[in-house]
Design a protein around this motif. Structure first.
Motif, PDB file in Angstrom:
ATOM      1  N   ARG B  16       0.816  -1.207   0.000  1.00  0.00           N
ATOM      2  CA  ARG B  16       0.000   0.000   0.000  1.00  0.00           C
ATOM      3  C   ARG B  16       0.858   1.268   0.000  1.00  0.00           C
ATOM      4  NH1 ARG B  16      -5.114  -0.362   0.903  1.00  0.00           N
ATOM      5  NH2 ARG B  16      -6.108  -2.267   1.642  1.00  0.00           N
ATOM      6  N   PHE B  17       0.229   2.356  -0.383  1.00  0.00           N
ATOM      7  CA  PHE B  17       0.822   3.689  -0.272  1.00  0.00           C
ATOM      8  C   PHE B  17       1.385   3.896   1.137  1.00  0.00           C
ATOM      9  CE2 PHE B  17       0.419   8.376   0.185  1.00  0.00           C
ATOM     10  CZ  PHE B  17       1.086   8.769  -0.959  1.00  0.00           C
ATOM     11  N   ALA B  18       0.623   3.480   2.153  1.00  0.00           N
ATOM     12  CA  ALA B  18       1.032   3.668   3.548  1.00  0.00           C
ATOM     13  C   ALA B  18       2.297   2.903   3.916  1.00  0.00           C
ATOM     14  CB  ALA B  18      -0.112   3.245   4.482  1.00  0.00           C
ATOM     15  N   CYS B  20       4.963   2.665   1.889  1.00  0.00           N
ATOM     16  CA  CYS B  20       6.111   3.047   1.038  1.00  0.00           C
ATOM     17  C   CYS B  20       6.779   4.340   1.476  1.00  0.00           C
ATOM     18  CB  CYS B  20       5.654   3.142  -0.418  1.00  0.00           C
ATOM     19  SG  CYS B  20       5.189   1.528  -1.059  1.00  0.00           S
ATOM     20  N   ASP B  21       8.080   4.387   1.255  1.00  0.00           N
ATOM     21  CA  ASP B  21       8.926   5.508   1.650  1.00  0.00           C
ATOM     22  C   ASP B  21       9.150   6.431   0.458  1.00  0.00           C
ATOM     23  OD1 ASP B  21      10.858   4.417  -0.053  1.00  0.00           O
ATOM     24  OD2 ASP B  21      11.941   3.444   1.559  1.00  0.00           O
ATOM     25  N   PRO B  22       9.900   7.504   0.666  1.00  0.00           N
ATOM     26  CA  PRO B  22      10.112   8.454  -0.432  1.00  0.00           C
ATOM     27  C   PRO B  22      10.797   7.845  -1.654  1.00  0.00           C
ATOM     28  CG  PRO B  22      10.590   9.535   1.645  1.00  0.00           C
ATOM     29  CD  PRO B  22      10.373   8.084   1.956  1.00  0.00           C
ATOM     30  N   ALA B  23      11.439   6.680  -1.506  1.00  0.00           N
ATOM     31  CA  ALA B  23      12.000   6.018  -2.680  1.00  0.00           C
ATOM     32  C   ALA B  23      10.926   5.187  -3.408  1.00  0.00           C
ATOM     33  CB  ALA B  23      13.178   5.129  -2.278  1.00  0.00           C
ATOM     34  N   GLY B  24       9.694   5.182  -2.881  1.00  0.00           N
ATOM     35  CA  GLY B  24       8.603   4.445  -3.522  1.00  0.00           C
ATOM     36  C   GLY B  24       8.615   2.964  -3.200  1.00  0.00           C
ATOM     37  N   MET B  25       9.481   2.570  -2.246  1.00  0.00           N
ATOM     38  CA  MET B  25       9.606   1.157  -1.863  1.00  0.00           C
ATOM     39  C   MET B  25       9.104   0.961  -0.437  1.00  0.00           C
ATOM     40  SD  MET B  25      13.506   0.858  -3.159  1.00  0.00           S
ATOM     41  CE  MET B  25      13.958   1.276  -4.857  1.00  0.00           C
ATOM     42  N   PHE B  27       9.015   0.617   3.257  1.00  0.00           N
ATOM     43  CA  PHE B  27       9.858   1.029   4.383  1.00  0.00           C
ATOM     44  C   PHE B  27       9.975  -0.186   5.302  1.00  0.00           C
ATOM     45  CE2 PHE B  27       9.702   3.455   8.606  1.00  0.00           C
ATOM     46  CZ  PHE B  27      11.034   3.834   8.569  1.00  0.00           C
ATOM     47  N   MET B  76       4.723   0.007  -4.463  1.00  0.00           N
ATOM     48  CA  MET B  76       3.297   0.207  -4.266  1.00  0.00           C
ATOM     49  C   MET B  76       2.456  -0.496  -5.330  1.00  0.00           C
ATOM     50  SD  MET B  76       1.332   3.839  -3.842  1.00  0.00           S
ATOM     51  CE  MET B  76       2.097   4.389  -5.361  1.00  0.00           C
TER      52      MET B  76
ATOM     53  N   PHE C  17      12.255  10.543   7.635  1.00  0.00           N
ATOM     54  CA  PHE C  17      12.054   9.579   6.543  1.00  0.00           C
ATOM     55  C   PHE C  17      10.800   8.738   6.818  1.00  0.00           C
ATOM     56  CE2 PHE C  17      13.166   5.570   4.309  1.00  0.00           C
ATOM     57  CZ  PHE C  17      13.478   6.083   3.055  1.00  0.00           C
ATOM     58  N   CYS C  20       7.383  10.110   5.700  1.00  0.00           N
ATOM     59  CA  CYS C  20       7.141  10.571   4.328  1.00  0.00           C
ATOM     60  C   CYS C  20       6.670   9.468   3.388  1.00  0.00           C
ATOM     61  CB  CYS C  20       8.399  11.234   3.782  1.00  0.00           C
ATOM     62  SG  CYS C  20       8.778  12.755   4.676  1.00  0.00           S
ATOM     63  N   ASP C  21       5.863   9.890   2.435  1.00  0.00           N
ATOM     64  CA  ASP C  21       5.237   8.984   1.476  1.00  0.00           C
ATOM     65  C   ASP C  21       6.021   8.995   0.161  1.00  0.00           C
ATOM     66  OD1 ASP C  21       4.584  11.268   0.025  1.00  0.00           O
ATOM     67  OD2 ASP C  21       2.540  11.348   0.756  1.00  0.00           O
ATOM     68  N   PRO C  22       5.583   8.221  -0.824  1.00  0.00           N
ATOM     69  CA  PRO C  22       6.328   8.172  -2.081  1.00  0.00           C
ATOM     70  C   PRO C  22       6.440   9.523  -2.789  1.00  0.00           C
ATOM     71  CG  PRO C  22       4.961   6.225  -1.900  1.00  0.00           C
ATOM     72  CD  PRO C  22       4.563   7.141  -0.767  1.00  0.00           C
ATOM     73  N   GLY C  24       7.384  12.030  -1.190  1.00  0.00           N
ATOM     74  CA  GLY C  24       8.420  12.713  -0.416  1.00  0.00           C
ATOM     75  C   GLY C  24       7.857  13.683   0.612  1.00  0.00           C
ATOM     76  N   PHE C  27       3.023  11.863   5.101  1.00  0.00           N
ATOM     77  CA  PHE C  27       1.780  11.087   4.927  1.00  0.00           C
ATOM     78  C   PHE C  27       0.832  11.528   6.053  1.00  0.00           C
ATOM     79  CE2 PHE C  27      -0.157   6.695   5.835  1.00  0.00           C
ATOM     80  CZ  PHE C  27      -1.039   6.744   4.766  1.00  0.00           C
TER      81      PHE C  27
ATOM     82  N   GLU D  40      -7.729   4.375  -1.110  1.00  0.00           N
ATOM     83  CA  GLU D  40      -6.829   3.677  -2.044  1.00  0.00           C
ATOM     84  C   GLU D  40      -7.530   2.492  -2.717  1.00  0.00           C
ATOM     85  OE1 GLU D  40      -2.897   2.955  -0.374  1.00  0.00           O
ATOM     86  OE2 GLU D  40      -2.870   0.970  -1.286  1.00  0.00           O
TER      87      GLU D  40
END
Lengths: 141, 141, 141, 141
Positions: B16-18, B20-25, B27, B76, C17, C20-22, C24, C27, D40
Motif C-alpha cells: 500500500r501507499f502507507a 512506502c517511503d520516499p524512494a517508492g519502496m 519502508f 506500491m 524519513f 514521508c510517502d512516495p 516525499g 503522509f 486507495e
C-alpha cells in the motif's frame, strides 16, 4: 583503530503511547522505527551524505539485513539509552550494532543492521569511497 | 512429520501507499508489521489461543528474536505472496519462517521470527502444552 | 484570562524519513501521530495526570473529535514549529488547537482536537475537577 | 443523480493488534490509515487514475481537510463495516464521507475527507475532467 578510539553514537529514546501495544509494551515493529530514526539522526548529525537524510543526493542506504534480540519489554514513559556503532565495513556494506538499555541499566534490545550503499540512478551497489570509509571507521568497534 | 505432510500458511499482502517511503519502496519496519499481521491471521484462522488474537486469554506470545533478509525491494500496488511455516519448536518457543515473494516470483523478504509462550499473569515463559504442540507441529517443515 | 496571559505549549518536530510517502511529503496519518505526541509531551511536562502519560492513574483522555487543514506539504528533514493551546473547556471536554509552521514561517497544518476526561473503570466521562481546570485554563486563548 | 442511484463503496476492516493502544482500543491515527487504505482501495477498484494508486500517472490526490468524530471505541479482533461515498464535488476537490460501524451495528467513526486533484509536475490544482467527474458523481449521495 584501537577499541579506545572507537566512537559510539548515543541518543535517548522516549517510549511513547504511540509505540505501545495492548499489553502496554513496545510493539516490536516500533523498535525498528526507532532503529531507523537512530540511523537517520546519526547520518544527519555526522553529515553522512545519504539520500534518506539529504534529498537530492545520488546515494541511498537501504537496509538489507536485520537481526534483533528483544531481551526485555519496555513500557510507556521510559527513556531508553541507545548506542550505535559500526561492527564492520564491506566493499559496499555497513554493518551496525544498535543497543537499547532501560532506565534500570538492563539490556532491552540488541540489533544488527546491515546497510548497503546504492547509486540511486543505477540502483546498484557502489563501493564506499575512501573519505566516507575513514569517517565511518571512527565508529568501528 | 514428513516434509510432504508439512503445512504452509499462505496469504497475499498488498503493498500500500502507507507502506512506502520516499524512494517508492516498502519502508522496512512496515514489512515487520506485515509479519506481525501474518502471525496474527495464522493464529486466528487456526484458532491458536493467544491473547494477542483473543483478548482475555491467559497466554501471550511475544516476539523475542528476529532475523530478516531484505532481498529485493517491493513497490506500491504489488501483491506479495506470503508463506509461513514452523521451523522448530522448543520447550516454550516457536520459531517461524516467513517468506514474501513478488508477483514476478522472485524472493523479496525472508525472515525468521521466534515467539515465546508466556503466562500473562506471571510474565514468565510456560511450556507449550501437548495439544497445542501437536497442532503447531503440523506446520513443521 | 486575558489573551496576554494565555500560555502556548511550543515544540519542534523533525520531519523524518519514516513520516514521508512516495511523493516525499508527510503522509497525513503521521501528522496525527505528531499531534498525539505533542499532547503527550504537553501533559507530561505540565504533569497533567492522565493514564496515557502516567500508567496506573485512573483517568484516560481519549480523542473524540478532530478537524484538520493540511495547508501546505512538508518534506523530509524540515523542522516544524508546533504550538498548542486550549481553545475551550467543557464540563468534561478539552478542545485544543495545534498549529504546525514550516521553517519558512508558513502555516503547514492547523488542527482542532477534542479530548474527553474519562474514568478508566466506569468508562464514562467525568467532570474536570477544579484544580485541573485552573491549570488547563492557563493555556486558554 | 437521484439518492436511489447513489453508489456506496463498502469494505470490511479487521481491527488488528497493530492498531491498538495500551487501552486495547484503536489508536486514532490508525483510523486515519484505515481511511487512507479505503480511499486507495476504492480508487484502485474503480480504476480512478491517481498517482497514489498507479505510479507514473501525472495526477496526485492529496488530502487537504479532515474532520472526524470518534463516536465509540473499537477493540482488537472486531470486523468493522466501512462505507464511503462522495459528499460533494468542487472544481478540483472531492469531498468524501467515510463511516465505520461495529459488528454491533453501532457507529464507531464518522469522517469527512477532502481531496484535491493536483498535477504532479506543476504542483497545482487542476479541474476535474468531465469523464472523471461523471464516474465520481455515481458515488454522490
Amino acid at each position: 583503530m584501537s577499541p579506545q578510539g572507537a566512537r559510539l553514537y548515543r541518543a535517548e529514546v522516549l517510549v511513547r503511547f504511540a509505540h505501545c501495544d495492548p499489553a502496554g509494551m513496545v510493539f516490536y515493529p516500533r523498535y525498528l522505527e526507532m532503529f531507523n530514526n537512530l540511523v537517520e539522526d546519526w547520518c544527519r548529525e555526522e553529515r553522512l551524505p545519504f539520500a534518506e537524510h539529504a534529498p537530492g543526493r545520488g546515494w541511498s542506504l537501504p537496509t538489507v539485513h536485520l537481526d534483533v534480540d528483544f531481551v526485555a519489554p519496555s513500557v510507556m514513559g521510559e527513556v531508553l539509552s541507545a548506542a550505535l556503532r559500526v561492527r564492520s565495513l564491506g566493499a559496499s556494506s555497513i554493518a551496525l550494532e544498535i543497543v537499547l538499555h532501560g532506565p534500570d541499566g538492563a539490556l532491552r534490545v540488541r540489533g544488527g543492521v546491515v546497510l548497503v550503499l546504492m547509486d540511486l540512478r543505477s540502483r546498484s551497489a557502489v563501493e564506499i569511497p575512501d573519505d566516507l570509509r575513514t569517517r565511518l571507521a571512527a565508529f568501528l568497534e
